[in-house]
Design an enzyme around this catalytic site. Structure first.
Site, PDB file in Angstrom:
ATOM      1  N   SER A 147       0.733  -1.273  -0.080  1.00  0.00           N
ATOM      2  CA  SER A 147      -0.035   0.060  -0.093  1.00  0.00           C
ATOM      3  C   SER A 147       0.813   1.292  -0.141  1.00  0.00           C
ATOM      4  O   SER A 147       2.043   1.269   0.472  1.00  0.00           O
ATOM      5  CB  SER A 147      -0.839   0.188   1.197  1.00  0.00           C
ATOM      6  OG  SER A 147      -1.596   1.403   1.386  1.00  0.00           O
ATOM      7  N   TYR A 160      -2.090  -0.462  10.414  1.00  0.00           N
ATOM      8  CA  TYR A 160      -1.983  -0.584   8.952  1.00  0.00           C
ATOM      9  C   TYR A 160      -0.559  -0.064   8.558  1.00  0.00           C
ATOM     10  O   TYR A 160      -0.006  -0.935   7.496  1.00  0.00           O
ATOM     11  CB  TYR A 160      -3.246   0.187   8.518  1.00  0.00           C
ATOM     12  CG  TYR A 160      -3.294   0.034   7.071  1.00  0.00           C
ATOM     13  CD1 TYR A 160      -4.091  -1.375   6.632  1.00  0.00           C
ATOM     14  CD2 TYR A 160      -2.873   0.799   5.974  1.00  0.00           C
ATOM     15  CE1 TYR A 160      -4.298  -1.592   5.334  1.00  0.00           C
ATOM     16  CE2 TYR A 160      -3.330   0.438   4.547  1.00  0.00           C
ATOM     17  CZ  TYR A 160      -3.838  -0.728   4.277  1.00  0.00           C
ATOM     18  OH  TYR A 160      -4.369  -0.960   2.971  1.00  0.00           O
TER      19      TYR A 160
END
Length: 275
Positions: A147, A160
């Site tokens: 990501s 995250y």
């Protein structure tokens, strides 16, 4: 390295194939003539993906797999090889979850463990189990879905960010280890993609609403991301940053890291109270 066309007629395993980017990867691989194992913790959604592929004339098979459990991933490779009647030559470690909305120290440890178990340990397990087989095979590829969060380090996304940063580091390490072996490694680092990750994650209500709005406005279609990434794998590209904002964040972080961090902090200070 010359273009290998790894994605064409691949014998592939895709984790998190029940929806979103994983489903798009599975469908695109089948469209390229591949046979696809659609793995997901939710067997019903994996079977939905398989039904879509079969309806388009492709070949696919669903397997339930909790990537946070090594035993599940070890069973996955055995079941995959049995259905394929041969080795897997492409692995896409895609399964992932969203976690955020709270600062470090306030996010429950259970959420840290959940996010790291899937986003990081799922990728570790996939690489640990499949990489030796690919080395023996002497061809193929691994795609790890990371990501932009892996390098953006946005506030209120600690778990995250950490999980994706570690997945990127693992991808870079594996790429170096695979150099000259015929195995390509690609790390996908998108920003917003139109998936259910914000809705289904452990994210504060305000942050989830904001993420959903941004996805609706500027999010890329998962099909576009899958095609771009598979094409990049065929060219042996390590990094895939499919969106303009991902590339701008990448460059800003590397050109002026301290200034970037201060800017992110100011944004959090003035905007964070509304999340």
């Amino acid at each position: 390295m010359a273009k290998q066309q790894i994605s064409a007629q691949a014998s592939a395993v895709v984790t998190g194939a029940g929806s979103g980017i994983g489903r798009a990867f599975a469908q695109e691989l089948a469209a390229r003539g591949g046979r696809v194992i659609c793995a997901d913790i939710n067997l019903a959604t994996a079977e939905e993906t398989v039904a879509m592929i079969i309806a388009q004339g492709g070949q696919a098979h669903a397997i339930r797999c909790d990537v946070s459990q090594l035993a599940d991933v070890e069973s996955l490779v055995e079941q995959a090889e049995a259905w394929l009647c041969g080795p897997v030559d492409l692995v896409i470690n895609n399964a992932g979850v969203g976690a955020g909305g709270q600062v470090v120290g306030e996010m429950p440890m259970a959420d840290w463990q959940w996010a790291l178990g899937i986003n990081l340990w799922g990728v570790i397990h996939g690489c640990h189990v499949f990489a030796p087989r690919l080395r023996t095979l002497g061809r193929g590829g691994i795609i790890n879905v990371c990501s932009t969060a892996s390098f953006a380090a946005a506030p209120r996304m600690g778990a995250y960010n950490v999980s994706k940063a570690a997945a990127l580091a693992l991808s870079e390490t594996l790429s170096a280890e695979m150099a000259g072996t015929g195995i390509a490694v690609t790390a996908l680092c998108p920003t917003f993609v139109k998936t259910n990750i914000a809705r289904d994650g452990r994210i504060s209500e305000g942050s989830s609403r904001l993420a959903a709005k941004i996805m609706d406005l500027v999010g890329f279609a998962p099909e576009r991301v899958a095609k771009t990434t598979l094409d990049a794998l065929d060219k042996n590209q390590l990094y895939v940053l499919p969106q303009f904002d991902a590339r701008m964040i990448w460059r800003s972080k590397r050109l002026a890291p301290a200034l970037y961090a201060r800017g992110a902090g100011l944004i959090n200070r003035y905007a964070g109270s509304s999340l």
